[in-house]
Scaffold this motif. Structure first.
Motif, short mmCIF file in Angstrom:
data_model
loop_
_atom_site.label_atom_id
_atom_site.label_comp_id
_atom_site.label_asym_id
_atom_site.label_seq_id
_atom_site.Cartn_x
_atom_site.Cartn_y
_atom_site.Cartn_z
N SER A 108 0.86 -1.18 0.00
CA SER A 108 0.00 0.00 0.00
C SER A 108 0.90 1.24 0.00
O SER A 108 2.07 1.16 0.38
CB SER A 108 -0.89 0.01 1.24
N ALA A 109 0.33 2.37 -0.42
CA ALA A 109 1.13 3.59 -0.53
C ALA A 109 1.82 3.92 0.79
O ALA A 109 2.99 4.29 0.81
CB ALA A 109 0.24 4.76 -0.97
N LYS A 110 1.09 3.74 1.89
CA LYS A 110 1.64 4.12 3.19
C LYS A 110 2.83 3.23 3.57
O LYS A 110 3.88 3.73 3.99
CB LYS A 110 0.55 4.03 4.24
N MET A 113 5.88 4.03 1.47
CA MET A 113 6.56 5.25 1.91
C MET A 113 7.34 5.00 3.20
O MET A 113 8.47 5.47 3.35
CB MET A 113 5.54 6.36 2.16
N ARG A 204 5.91 15.05 1.85
CA ARG A 204 4.63 15.79 1.84
C ARG A 204 3.46 14.81 1.78
O ARG A 204 2.50 14.90 2.55
CB ARG A 204 4.61 16.73 0.64
N ASN A 205 3.56 13.84 0.87
CA ASN A 205 2.47 12.89 0.71
C ASN A 205 2.33 11.98 1.92
O ASN A 205 1.24 11.57 2.30
CB ASN A 205 2.66 12.07 -0.56
N GLU A 208 0.55 13.84 4.52
CA GLU A 208 -0.86 13.94 4.12
C GLU A 208 -1.61 12.66 4.52
O GLU A 208 -2.70 12.72 5.07
CB GLU A 208 -0.92 14.15 2.60
N LEU A 209 -1.00 11.52 4.29
CA LEU A 209 -1.62 10.24 4.67
C LEU A 209 -1.71 10.11 6.19
O LEU A 209 -2.70 9.62 6.71
CB LEU A 209 -0.79 9.07 4.11
N MET A 212 -4.52 11.92 7.78
CA MET A 212 -5.84 11.31 7.63
C MET A 212 -6.14 10.33 8.75
O MET A 212 -7.28 9.99 9.01
CB MET A 212 -5.91 10.59 6.29
N GLU A 213 -5.10 9.82 9.39
CA GLU A 213 -5.30 8.82 10.44
C GLU A 213 -5.61 9.46 11.78
O GLU A 213 -5.93 8.79 12.74
CB GLU A 213 -4.04 7.95 10.58
#
Lengths: 214, 164
Positions: A108-110, A113, A204-205, A208-209, A212-213
């Motif tokens: 997953s993206a998270k 990263m 940055r991204n 951002e993720l 959201m948590e």
């Protein structure tokens, strides 16, 4: 009507997807090319960092100035520090490759990263270790030299006789301190520049993720 | 063996290439940047392909690699950022002079989506591709509840961009 619904209707219209269709050969040519992803750059830069610090410790080995250490206890300390330095290097190398191998574009993206940042973190720790190591060993060796190096002791005695002992110590400390600060500043500036540019978007991204948590 | 792998990969990508084009469409705004990102996604797909086991659909797997490349791995060139700002300004000026036709509305919508950040774009993309919240949350690595909350916020944000 909901804006996104309108967009969705348009998005999935057949005629709206008239992208230039790539042929089998176009795609074949593409897979032969090299990636320019940040993971690749972090990997290359990390290897250069490991190489830089290893080369630095090697080049100091044959440094003529070290010969005068041979008469003092500093030579045992330097040998010990060198061995310790290599053990730590291998440990970090092992961690780095372990982290690097866990980077997978299909996570997953998270997670992806996080794994990239972890790889970067390992190298960052290694660099921090080297900087502290450099400062620490300079201080230890300097301390021993002042205690045992006959040439240096002679200079100190001379300075004391002239009533300049304080000045002599102060001068030494300031010069060594300035040299270390300069090296530190150059290196940190260099890292800040390279990784600042490389990881700006990812950081940055990732934030951002994370946001959201909350 | 490798040739076989290569062949099956290229054939699959050729068939599903629209997914990659769509990712590029959202994340870039000029021809060169589009091709550049397409190239990088293709390389990432190819590198990951030997581990693709087929327990998910090839297209589903492509969404993940495509978005990860756009959000995480790919470095935008400065040129494309400038173009984006330019486009947005141009659309805003036009908006005052045109009637609110559907075509005009869509144009504005696309430009509004381009102003979102990378993560918000990913949410919009998956939404447009009719993915459910479970898939969205798994692709991004956040909880389903958070994906839902964030999606609503993105909708609000789009409204604000369109009607400032």
């Amino acid at each position: 009507m909901d804006e996104l619904e309108l967009l969705k209707k348009d998005w999935n219209r057949k005629d709206n997807n008239s992208f230039p269709k790539l042929s089998y050969n176009d795609i074949y040519k593409m897979i032969l090319k090299r990636s320019s992803s940040i993971v690749k750059w972090i990997f290359i830069i990390s290897l250069l960092e490991f190489g830089f610090w290893t080369a630095l410790s090697f080049s100091f080995k044959d440094f003529d100035g070290f010969e005068r250490f041979n008469d003092t206890d500093a030579k045992y300390i330097i040998l010990g520090l060198t061995v310790f330095g290599y053990v730590v290097l291998f440990y970090f190398f092992f961690l780095f490759f372990k982290n690097y191998r866990t980077i997978s574009v299909t996570d997953s993206a998270k997670v992806l990263m996080e794994n990239i940042l972890k790889t970067r973190q390992t190298v960052k720790h290694y660099v921090a270790f080297n900087l502290l190591f450099m400062i620490g060993s300079t201080i230890i060796v300097l301390f021993i030299e002042f205690k045992q190096d006959s040439e240096l002791i002679a200079q100190v005695t001379q300075a004391t006789a002239n009533g300049n002992a304080f000045m002599f110590y102060a001068k030494t400390i300031v010069i060594v301190g300035l040299a270390l600060t300069l090296v530190l500043a150059i290196l940190l500036g260099f890292y800040w520049l390279i990784y600042g540019i490389l990881l700006k978007k990812l950081d940055r991204n990732y934030h951002e993720l994370k946001k959201m948590e909350l | 063996m490798d040739k076989e792998l290569e062949h099956s990969f290229i054939a699959l990508l050729e068939e599903h290439q629209n997914i990659v084009h769509k990712v590029c469409r959202l994340y870039t705004n000029n021809y060169d940047a589009h091709n550049d990102l397409f190239q990088e996604i293709t390389i990432q797909l190819w590198k990951a392909y030997p581990k693709f086991r087929g327990d998910s659909k090839f297209s589903t797997w492509m969404y993940r690699v495509g978005l990860n490349t756009a959000i995480t791995l790919y470095r935008k060139s400065k040129r494309s950022i400038k173009t984006q700002e330019f486009d947005a300004v141009q659309f805003k000026i036009k908006a005052e002079h045109y009637d609110d036709t559907e075509e005009q509305q869509l144009k504005l919508l696309y430009s509004a989506v381009h102003q979102l950040n990378d993560i918000e774009k990913a949410l919009v993309f998956l939404y447009l591709e009719d993915k459910n919240y479970k898939e969205i949350s798994e692709t991004l690595g956040i909880s389903e509840v958070n994906a839902r909350v964030k999606m609503n916020r993105v909708k609000t944000k789009l409204k604000t961009i369109l009607n400032p």
